[in-house]
Design an enzyme around this catalytic site. Structure first.
Site, PDB file in Angstrom:
ATOM      1  N   ASP A   1      48.403  37.060  72.575  1.00 25.76           N
ATOM      2  CA  ASP A   1      47.941  36.113  71.563  1.00 25.76           C
ATOM      3  C   ASP A   1      49.102  35.328  70.964  1.00 25.76           C
ATOM      4  O   ASP A   1      48.899  34.533  70.051  1.00 25.76           O
ATOM      5  CB  ASP A   1      47.160  36.852  70.464  1.00 25.76           C
ATOM      6  CG  ASP A   1      46.139  35.961  69.784  1.00 25.76           C
ATOM      7  OD1 ASP A   1      45.697  34.981  70.400  1.00 25.76           O
ATOM      8  OD2 ASP A   1      45.783  36.242  68.621  1.00 25.76           O
TER       9      ASP A   1
ATOM     10  N   LYS B   1      51.599  29.403  67.871  1.00 21.64           N
ATOM     11  CA  LYS B   1      50.977  30.597  67.291  1.00 21.64           C
ATOM     12  C   LYS B   1      51.638  31.851  67.854  1.00 21.64           C
ATOM     13  O   LYS B   1      51.666  32.057  69.067  1.00 21.64           O
ATOM     14  CB  LYS B   1      49.481  30.607  67.608  1.00 21.64           C
ATOM     15  CG  LYS B   1      48.744  31.870  67.175  1.00 21.64           C
ATOM     16  CD  LYS B   1      47.293  31.859  67.655  1.00 21.64           C
ATOM     17  CE  LYS B   1      46.608  33.190  67.425  1.00 21.64           C
ATOM     18  NZ  LYS B   1      45.236  33.219  67.990  1.00 21.64           N
TER      19      LYS B   1
ATOM     20  N   LYS C   1      37.831  43.317  67.016  1.00 17.85           N
ATOM     21  CA  LYS C   1      37.334  42.841  68.302  1.00 17.85           C
ATOM     22  C   LYS C   1      36.665  43.966  69.089  1.00 17.85           C
ATOM     23  O   LYS C   1      36.952  45.142  68.856  1.00 17.85           O
ATOM     24  CB  LYS C   1      38.511  42.302  69.136  1.00 17.85           C
ATOM     25  CG  LYS C   1      39.157  41.045  68.610  1.00 17.85           C
ATOM     26  CD  LYS C   1      40.347  40.661  69.484  1.00 17.85           C
ATOM     27  CE  LYS C   1      41.013  39.386  68.987  1.00 17.85           C
ATOM     28  NZ  LYS C   1      40.175  38.193  69.179  1.00 17.85           N
TER      29      LYS C   1
ATOM     30  N   ASP D   1      39.052  37.528  62.141  1.00 19.87           N
ATOM     31  CA  ASP D   1      39.518  37.265  63.499  1.00 19.87           C
ATOM     32  C   ASP D   1      39.724  35.766  63.749  1.00 19.87           C
ATOM     33  O   ASP D   1      40.021  35.359  64.856  1.00 19.87           O
ATOM     34  CB  ASP D   1      38.538  37.834  64.529  1.00 19.87           C
ATOM     35  CG  ASP D   1      39.146  37.913  65.927  1.00 19.87           C
ATOM     36  OD1 ASP D   1      40.386  38.010  66.021  1.00 19.87           O
ATOM     37  OD2 ASP D   1      38.388  37.868  66.920  1.00 19.87           O
TER      38      ASP D   1
ATOM     39  N   ASP E   1      46.618  41.040  68.300  1.00 20.93           N
ATOM     40  CA  ASP E   1      45.466  40.649  67.497  1.00 20.93           C
ATOM     41  C   ASP E   1      44.327  41.652  67.677  1.00 20.93           C
ATOM     42  O   ASP E   1      43.626  41.634  68.688  1.00 20.93           O
ATOM     43  CB  ASP E   1      45.002  39.240  67.888  1.00 20.93           C
ATOM     44  CG  ASP E   1      43.809  38.768  67.071  1.00 20.93           C
ATOM     45  OD1 ASP E   1      43.567  39.354  66.003  1.00 20.93           O
ATOM     46  OD2 ASP E   1      43.145  37.811  67.498  1.00 20.93           O
TER      47      ASP E   1
ATOM     48  N   ARG F   1      44.411  30.126  63.025  1.00 27.80           N
ATOM     49  CA  ARG F   1      44.403  28.866  62.268  1.00 27.80           C
ATOM     50  C   ARG F   1      45.027  29.042  60.884  1.00 27.80           C
ATOM     51  O   ARG F   1      45.540  28.087  60.301  1.00 27.80           O
ATOM     52  CB  ARG F   1      42.978  28.330  62.176  1.00 27.80           C
ATOM     53  CG  ARG F   1      42.003  29.165  61.394  1.00 27.80           C
ATOM     54  CD  ARG F   1      40.557  28.876  61.750  1.00 27.80           C
ATOM     55  NE  ARG F   1      40.255  29.324  63.105  1.00 27.80           N
ATOM     56  CZ  ARG F   1      39.071  29.197  63.685  1.00 27.80           C
ATOM     57  NH1 ARG F   1      38.068  28.640  63.023  1.00 27.80           N
ATOM     58  NH2 ARG F   1      38.871  29.621  64.907  1.00 27.80           N
TER      59      ARG F   1
END
Length: 498
Positions: A288, A265, A277, A347, A270, A351
């Site tokens: 991240d 990833k 966030k 967020d 992020d 995935r």
């Protein structure tokens, strides 16, 4: 940092400092430590008798030698109770000692690798662990301009007593590569987002590929669009920085049909997207992309070690930002696999990009997959910062990955992905949804990825808790840890051996 393996007695070494070890359950020094003690008029054993040196784990006692031996100083390192001593605990303890030596300005450090533990540890592994301890334990990273640079250890003398010199040399050589590669991953993870965009991450990958003559292909936004990677593109839409899909290939066993896919990833920052966030610790979101960093670090080592294995690395890299172009909760996206996904939370972006990357790795012909990702905060609730969560659709492949991690001293714990959890990722209007709200968060992420791995043996490593530490401990320095870099390297070596 230079390393030299020598058979010269530690009594005669004219180094700045030597490290001796003492265990908590021993009332006296043994072997070479005893010889040094005798030369120093039993000053060390006197401190042991007076309980000023207890041998507790991580205890470091600095002594000057006052010309009794050529070395200027001695560090007595406590290894704790001998029955609890593992090579991983030894690695972390030596890291503590190395930091102490560096803090007092030691330029040349001597370490003994002796026959004392050869009955339980392979000398190759022991030599490797000592080198990793020193290189990982003294790692530094900052952008300060006014602070006087810290004096770093420049030379390490690894003295061998009673075991194979060639074995220790092999361990030292391997340890240098493992540690340098993990430190590369740390550098990438610590680098701020303005200096580590997807394009700059791709440039780093090019440097690694050029250094080791690895095949590399960097796909730009147009090419990603042509592949219909709608999940990956959806995450990148909110940023002015264009996404990059980094593909690296190493074929060291062309006669093998098996090809391992390393998928990392690579979210270089992020924000959480529209569902932004909290501001606390958001600066750490530069890390991240720690999964991508681990994969790049591993490929750097694989290029040096040239294992008898085939590896394809796939790194989807972009930013998850807030703008008028960003994806909305409720959007539907089409993935490279053809599956549709309902965006329930912006967020839960990691995935999404991994879904397309895993499918693309399969398209490229990988037969087994390991993905590495800072995927969920939930894995921290389950395992804290000491263990990486592992999920797998194949028990045999999971065992291989866990064995590699164990050999590397990186702790993992397997969590379930039974069919009962499939409802967590079922959508009423699409094939899948990327979030189901509170409950089994780490498993939700794994179940989503499992849908794209399909029948291909796959393991998912959630490093959200282990990729970043708020305090220095053992070999890990505060900040990015480079977690799972060494495990991926060990996996490639083991796989080649099969």
């Amino acid at each position: 940092m230079q390393f030299k393996v020598s058979t010269e007695s530690i009594i005669t070494l004219a180094s700045d400092c030597i490290i001796l070890t003492h265990t908590e359950d021993k009332d006296m020094l043994l072997g070479l430590a005893q010889q040094v003690d005798e030369q120093m008029d039993h000053r060390i054993s006197q401190l042991i008798a007076e309980k000023e040196i207890k041998g507790t784990y991580g205890e470091v006692t600095l002594l000057h030698t006052w010309g009794k031996i050529p070395a200027k100083r001695v560090l007595v390192l406590g290894l704790g109770k001998e029955e609890k001593l593992t090579i991983d605990r030894a690695r972390n303890a030596y890291a503590i000692a190395a930091r102490k030596a560096q803090s007092i300005g030691v330029r040349e450090l001597a370490v003994v690798v002796s026959q004392k533990y050869k009955a339980i540890w392979n000398p190759v592994d022991l030599g490797q662990a000592v080198v990793e301890a020193i290189q990982l334990g003294t790692y530094t990273f900052n952008y300060k301009t006014k602070e006087k640079p810290q004096q770093k250890i420049e030379r390490i003398l690894v003295t061998v007593d009673g075991i194979s010199v060639k074995a220790v040399e092999a361990g030292v050589e391997r340890g240098i590569i493992f540690a340098e590669s993990q430190n590369l991953a740390r550098d990438l993870g610590n680098t701020p987002a303005n200096k580590m965009t997807p394009s700059l991450l791709a440039d780093k990958a090019k440097e690694v590929a050029k250094k080791h003559r690895l095949e590399i292909n960097i796909l730009d936004k147009k090419q990603i669009q042509e592949l219909n990677m709608g999940a990956f593109l959806a995450v990148s839409k909110g940023s002015d920085e264009e996404p990059k899909l980094i593909v690296m290939k190493y074929f060291g066993a062309p006669e093998y049909k098996d090809v391992i896919g390393f998928v990392g990833k690579g979210i270089t920052f992020d924000s959480g997207g529209i569902q932004i966030k909290p501001d606390k610790d958001m600066d750490e979101m530069k890390g991240d992309m720690a999964g991508a960093a681990a994969v790049l670090g591993a490929m750097n080592a694989i290029g040096s070690l040239e294992p008898h294995a085939n590896i394809i690395a796939v790194i989807p890299s972009c930013e998850n930002m807030v703008s008028g172009h960003a994806i909305h909760p409720g959007d539907i996206v089409e993935t490279f696999s053809g599956k549709t996904v309902e965006i329930k939370h912006t967020d839960a972006e990691g995935r999404l990009i991994l879904a397309d990357a895993i499918s693309y790795a399969k398209h490229l012909g990988v037969t087994k997959i390991v993905d590495v990702a800072t995927l969920t905060g939930s894995v921290i609730s389950a395992l804290g910062h000491h263990m990486t969560g592992i999920f797998s659709n194949d028990p045999d492949w999971a065992k291989e990955v866990k064995t590699a991690a164990n050999l590397s001293g990186e702790k993992v714990w397997e969590l379930p992905i039974d069919d009962d959890y499939e409802e967590l990722v079922e959508s009423e209007i699409a094939d899948l949804k990327n979030d189901a709200g509170f409950g089994a968060g780490a498993i939700q992420g794994a179940m989503f990825l499992k849908a794209f791995a399909g029948d291909t043996p796959w393991a998912h490593l959630d490093i959200a808790g282990t990729s970043w530490l708020s305090e220095t401990k053992g070999v890990n320095i505060k900040g990015a840890t480079g977690a799972m870099t060494r495990s991926l390297i060990a996996l490639a070596i083991r796989f080649g051996g099969n």
